[in-house]
Motif scaffolding. Structure first.
Motif, PDB file in Angstrom:
ATOM      1  N   PRO A  82     -26.862  -5.076  31.097  1.00 16.57           N
ATOM      2  CA  PRO A  82     -27.066  -3.748  31.092  1.00 16.57           C
ATOM      3  C   PRO A  82     -26.784  -2.834  31.843  1.00 16.57           C
ATOM      4  CG  PRO A  82     -28.993  -5.809  30.351  1.00 16.57           C
ATOM      5  CD  PRO A  82     -27.516  -5.898  31.706  1.00 16.57           C
ATOM      6  N   ALA A  83     -26.902  -2.754  32.974  1.00 17.64           N
ATOM      7  CA  ALA A  83     -26.792  -1.819  33.624  1.00 17.64           C
ATOM      8  C   ALA A  83     -25.220  -1.725  33.310  1.00 17.64           C
ATOM      9  CB  ALA A  83     -26.985  -2.050  35.430  1.00 17.64           C
ATOM     10  N   ILE A  84     -24.258  -2.223  33.695  1.00 13.95           N
ATOM     11  CA  ILE A  84     -22.611  -1.519  33.539  1.00 13.95           C
ATOM     12  C   ILE A  84     -22.486  -1.346  32.229  1.00 13.95           C
ATOM     13  CG2 ILE A  84     -20.322  -2.943  33.855  1.00 13.95           C
ATOM     14  CD1 ILE A  84     -21.701  -5.185  35.595  1.00 13.95           C
ATOM     15  N   CYS A  85     -23.176  -1.805  31.081  1.00 14.20           N
ATOM     16  CA  CYS A  85     -22.902  -1.280  29.877  1.00 14.20           C
ATOM     17  C   CYS A  85     -23.317   0.081  30.120  1.00 14.20           C
ATOM     18  CB  CYS A  85     -22.996  -2.520  29.066  1.00 14.20           C
ATOM     19  SG  CYS A  85     -22.692  -3.877  28.725  1.00 14.20           S
ATOM     20  N   ALA A  86     -25.062  -0.348  29.811  1.00 10.52           N
ATOM     21  CA  ALA A  86     -25.107   1.449  30.405  1.00 10.52           C
ATOM     22  C   ALA A  86     -24.733   2.576  31.046  1.00 10.52           C
ATOM     23  CB  ALA A  86     -26.890   0.783  30.877  1.00 10.52           C
ATOM     24  N   ARG A  87     -23.508   2.190  32.055  1.00 14.01           N
ATOM     25  CA  ARG A  87     -22.678   3.000  32.694  1.00 14.01           C
ATOM     26  C   ARG A  87     -21.414   3.619  32.102  1.00 14.01           C
ATOM     27  NH1 ARG A  87     -22.267   7.121  35.801  1.00 14.01           N
ATOM     28  NH2 ARG A  87     -20.711   7.280  38.016  1.00 14.01           N
ATOM     29  N   PHE A  88     -20.902   2.665  31.343  1.00 16.87           N
ATOM     30  CA  PHE A  88     -19.889   2.888  30.580  1.00 16.87           C
ATOM     31  C   PHE A  88     -20.231   3.672  28.968  1.00 16.87           C
ATOM     32  CE2 PHE A  88     -17.087   2.100  26.716  1.00 16.87           C
ATOM     33  CZ  PHE A  88     -16.057   2.101  27.564  1.00 16.87           C
ATOM     34  N   ALA A  89     -21.236   3.787  28.349  1.00 17.29           N
ATOM     35  CA  ALA A  89     -21.651   4.338  27.762  1.00 17.29           C
ATOM     36  C   ALA A  89     -21.658   5.709  28.398  1.00 17.29           C
ATOM     37  CB  ALA A  89     -23.174   4.037  26.897  1.00 17.29           C
ATOM     38  N   GLU A  90     -22.820   5.882  29.323  1.00 19.61           N
ATOM     39  CA  GLU A  90     -23.333   6.933  29.897  1.00 19.61           C
ATOM     40  C   GLU A  90     -21.367   8.588  30.747  1.00 19.61           C
ATOM     41  OE1 GLU A  90     -25.082   9.121  34.205  1.00 19.61           O
ATOM     42  OE2 GLU A  90     -24.680   7.098  34.107  1.00 19.61           O
ATOM     43  N   HIS A 172     -12.488  -2.913  26.504  1.00 23.83           N
ATOM     44  CA  HIS A 172     -12.162  -2.363  27.966  1.00 23.83           C
ATOM     45  C   HIS A 172     -13.196  -2.968  28.512  1.00 23.83           C
ATOM     46  CE1 HIS A 172     -12.401   1.863  26.372  1.00 23.83           C
ATOM     47  NE2 HIS A 172     -11.831   1.097  25.058  1.00 23.83           N
ATOM     48  N   VAL A 173     -13.415  -3.510  29.993  1.00 24.36           N
ATOM     49  CA  VAL A 173     -13.745  -4.270  31.064  1.00 24.36           C
ATOM     50  C   VAL A 173     -14.316  -3.601  31.808  1.00 24.36           C
ATOM     51  CG1 VAL A 173     -13.285  -6.149  31.870  1.00 24.36           C
ATOM     52  CG2 VAL A 173     -11.396  -6.115  30.572  1.00 24.36           C
ATOM     53  N   ALA A 174     -15.676  -3.477  32.443  1.00 24.33           N
ATOM     54  CA  ALA A 174     -16.013  -2.502  33.329  1.00 24.33           C
ATOM     55  C   ALA A 174     -16.653  -3.308  34.184  1.00 24.33           C
ATOM     56  CB  ALA A 174     -17.083  -2.001  32.628  1.00 24.33           C
ATOM     57  N   VAL A 175     -16.447  -3.406  35.915  1.00 26.77           N
ATOM     58  CA  VAL A 175     -17.266  -4.111  37.198  1.00 26.77           C
ATOM     59  C   VAL A 175     -17.191  -3.781  37.596  1.00 26.77           C
ATOM     60  CG1 VAL A 175     -14.448  -4.027  37.735  1.00 26.77           C
ATOM     61  CG2 VAL A 175     -16.132  -5.454  38.053  1.00 26.77           C
ATOM     62  N   LEU A 176     -18.293  -4.488  38.130  1.00 25.02           N
ATOM     63  CA  LEU A 176     -19.155  -3.390  39.420  1.00 25.02           C
ATOM     64  C   LEU A 176     -18.792  -4.548  40.691  1.00 25.02           C
ATOM     65  CD1 LEU A 176     -21.428  -1.629  40.916  1.00 25.02           C
ATOM     66  CD2 LEU A 176     -22.767  -3.723  40.349  1.00 25.02           C
ATOM     67  N   ILE A 177     -17.617  -3.715  41.056  1.00 26.55           N
ATOM     68  CA  ILE A 177     -17.636  -4.913  42.615  1.00 26.55           C
ATOM     69  C   ILE A 177     -18.533  -4.315  44.046  1.00 26.55           C
ATOM     70  CG2 ILE A 177     -15.713  -4.115  44.493  1.00 26.55           C
ATOM     71  CD1 ILE A 177     -13.261  -3.564  42.014  1.00 26.55           C
ATOM     72  N   ALA A 178     -18.468  -5.874  44.316  1.00 29.20           N
ATOM     73  CA  ALA A 178     -19.388  -5.338  45.509  1.00 29.20           C
ATOM     74  C   ALA A 178     -20.666  -5.059  45.560  1.00 29.20           C
ATOM     75  CB  ALA A 178     -18.975  -4.877  47.229  1.00 29.20           C
ATOM     76  N   TYR A 182     -17.342   0.797  40.947  1.00 29.08           N
ATOM     77  CA  TYR A 182     -17.327   0.667  39.134  1.00 29.08           C
ATOM     78  C   TYR A 182     -16.389   1.167  39.233  1.00 29.08           C
ATOM     79  CZ  TYR A 182     -18.228   1.744  34.235  1.00 29.08           C
ATOM     80  OH  TYR A 182     -17.710   1.525  33.242  1.00 29.08           O
ATOM     81  N   ARG A 183     -15.486  -0.268  38.930  1.00 31.59           N
ATOM     82  CA  ARG A 183     -14.073   0.422  37.483  1.00 31.59           C
ATOM     83  C   ARG A 183     -13.684   0.270  36.270  1.00 31.59           C
ATOM     84  NH1 ARG A 183     -10.108  -2.548  42.677  1.00 31.59           N
ATOM     85  NH2 ARG A 183     -11.061  -1.687  43.979  1.00 31.59           N
ATOM     86  N   GLU A 184     -13.236   0.663  35.656  1.00 31.78           N
ATOM     87  CA  GLU A 184     -12.745   0.291  34.189  1.00 31.78           C
ATOM     88  C   GLU A 184     -11.560  -0.207  33.867  1.00 31.78           C
ATOM     89  OE1 GLU A 184     -14.163   3.161  31.039  1.00 31.78           O
ATOM     90  OE2 GLU A 184     -16.132   3.395  32.216  1.00 31.78           O
ATOM     91  N   TYR A 185     -10.841  -1.314  33.130  1.00 28.24           N
ATOM     92  CA  TYR A 185      -9.650  -1.452  33.107  1.00 28.24           C
ATOM     93  C   TYR A 185      -9.805  -1.761  31.373  1.00 28.24           C
ATOM     94  CZ  TYR A 185     -10.053  -2.634  37.766  1.00 28.24           C
ATOM     95  OH  TYR A 185      -9.725  -2.874  39.307  1.00 28.24           O
ATOM     96  N   VAL A 186      -8.209  -1.761  30.246  1.00 25.98           N
ATOM     97  CA  VAL A 186      -8.271  -1.643  29.776  1.00 25.98           C
ATOM     98  C   VAL A 186      -7.536  -2.745  28.762  1.00 25.98           C
ATOM     99  CG1 VAL A 186      -7.701  -0.662  27.024  1.00 25.98           C
ATOM    100  CG2 VAL A 186      -8.454   0.767  28.913  1.00 25.98           C
ATOM    101  N   ILE A 187      -7.554  -4.288  28.546  1.00 30.90           N
ATOM    102  CA  ILE A 187      -6.727  -4.358  27.434  1.00 30.90           C
ATOM    103  C   ILE A 187      -7.062  -4.541  26.561  1.00 30.90           C
ATOM    104  CG2 ILE A 187      -6.224  -7.189  27.137  1.00 30.90           C
ATOM    105  CD1 ILE A 187      -6.515  -6.396  30.572  1.00 30.90           C
ATOM    106  N   ASP A 188      -5.059  -4.855  25.985  1.00 30.67           N
ATOM    107  CA  ASP A 188      -4.929  -4.091  24.640  1.00 30.67           C
ATOM    108  C   ASP A 188      -4.595  -5.839  23.988  1.00 30.67           C
ATOM    109  OD1 ASP A 188      -5.059  -1.360  24.439  1.00 30.67           O
ATOM    110  OD2 ASP A 188      -3.305  -1.429  25.283  1.00 30.67           O
ATOM    111  N   TYR A 189      -4.271  -5.731  22.425  1.00 26.75           N
ATOM    112  CA  TYR A 189      -4.559  -7.079  22.084  1.00 26.75           C
ATOM    113  C   TYR A 189      -2.781  -7.524  21.804  1.00 26.75           C
ATOM    114  CZ  TYR A 189      -4.090 -10.756  18.100  1.00 26.75           C
ATOM    115  OH  TYR A 189      -3.573 -11.609  17.217  1.00 26.75           O
ATOM    116  N   ASP A 190      -2.404  -8.592  22.302  1.00 23.96           N
ATOM    117  CA  ASP A 190      -1.479  -9.370  22.681  1.00 23.96           C
ATOM    118  C   ASP A 190      -0.895 -10.766  21.124  1.00 23.96           C
ATOM    119  OD1 ASP A 190       1.239 -11.256  23.390  1.00 23.96           O
ATOM    120  OD2 ASP A 190       1.070  -9.175  24.658  1.00 23.96           O
ATOM    121  N   GLU A 191      -0.618 -10.126  20.800  1.00 27.23           N
ATOM    122  CA  GLU A 191      -0.300 -11.393  19.429  1.00 27.23           C
ATOM    123  C   GLU A 191       0.683 -12.098  19.922  1.00 27.23           C
ATOM    124  OE1 GLU A 191       1.546 -12.484  14.931  1.00 27.23           O
ATOM    125  OE2 GLU A 191       1.489  -9.631  15.567  1.00 27.23           O
TER     126      GLU A 191
END
Length: 308
Positions: A82-90, A172-178, A182-191
């Motif tokens: 929830p905290a990671i998702c809240a940070r993304f929304a913020e 959107h992949v939001a990750v909390l490291i250590a 906080y970092r964000e990554y983006v994965i686009d659909y690959d058919e």
């Protein structure tokens, strides 16, 4: 379909089916996934999961072993979600982020998706245009530069699985490291990748229905499954083939030799480190020396052991 929906993909034309709203890890959540393949399971089907093997997953789907027990890593990932998702929304006030139910692909009821959050076109909307996945990591091993799609391969498989079910094009992949980075990554659909996973998933489900057990491999989860299957002990001898005997003995000898070489290599490294803390080469970490009561306690190898 919206501009951000998939165009020309092989996903079903109709929208996904909502199976319900379940708390991850609960009995209802497990039941909803029991006869299908979820996002955290497709990596096992593909042979790229660090936690589950195709063999162990097959036995879970057959009901022969219990669902995966919640580990400390899984527990804290759930707590931090929830905290990671809240940070993304913020950080993205321009996006409308909402909770997500559990879905199944329209014409593939065994293809299950349980995204952490949805990005919807307007407040109150129930059809996603993108999704968000929250992750935690002890360190940045396997995580590339923020903003890229360079994430651990089993998480990439999960993201693409969800995109294929929901027929949207970006995760959107939001990750909390250590615990603090906080970092964000983006994965686009690959058919092409999605089609490979869907085909592998369909074949896996066929083997479950046909009671065709996967081959035994060297994954730790496979060995744990084999250990868990027998119930009790009969005081009898079982004759095995010479080939299996010889392979077992050869593996024991190889493991002993590898252990001896590992100790020798570690000893040389510790001797060179002396009272230092780390061994580095070309400014890149090789190993870290830990100390207790002034004496060397252990030598911890660097997570990234690239020699290039």
């Amino acid at each position: 379909m919206t501009d951000t929906a998939l165009a020309g993909a092989s996903a079903p034309a109709a929208g996904p089916t909502v199976l319900g709203w379940f708390e991850p890890g609960t009995t209802d959540w497990h039941a909803a996934r029991a006869n299908g393949i979820g996002g955290s399971e497709i990596a096992a089907v593909m042979g790229i999961s660090p936690y589950e093997s195709r063999f162990s997953l097959w036995h879970r789907k057959q009901g022969l072993i219990a669902p995966v027990e919640e580990s400390e890593v899984m527990y804290w990932g759930k707590v931090h979600e929830p905290a990671i998702c809240a940070r993304f929304a913020e950080l993205h006030p321009e996006l409308f982020v909402s909770m997500a139910p559990t879905y199944a692909a329209a014409d593939r009821p065994w293809q299950i998706a349980n995204p952490d959050r949805l990005i919807v076109p307007a407040p109150g909307a129930d059809h996603p245009v993108e999704i968000v996945e929250a992750k935690t990591a002890r360190d940045d091993h396997g995580w590339g530069k923020a903003g890229t799609d360079d994430i651990p391969v089993h998480y990439r498989a999960q993201a693409l699985w969800y995109l294929d079910v929901l027929q949207v094009s970006r995760c959107h992949v939001a990750v909390l490291i250590a615990g603090s980075e906080y970092r964000e990554y983006v994965i686009d659909y690959d058919e092409a990748e999605a089609d490979l996973m869907v085909a592998a998933g369909a074949e896996f489900m066929r083997t479950v229905e046909a009671n065709e057990r996967p081959d035994i491999d060297g994954h730790a989860a496979t060995f744990q499954t084999i250990k868990a299957l027998p119930d009790g002990q009969d005081d009898i001898d079982i004759e095995v083939t010479a080939a299996r005997r010889d392979r077992y003995f050869a593996a024991l000898d190889a493991a002993k030799a590898a252990d001896e070489e590992k100790r020798a290599a570690a000893g040389l490294l510790l001797d060179e480190i002396g009272t230092g803390r780390r061994a580095v080469h070309d400014r890149k970490p090789v190993a870290t020396r830990t100390v207790r009561d002034g004496r060397t306690h252990s030598l911890q190898p660097a997570r990234n052991r690239s020699t290039t």
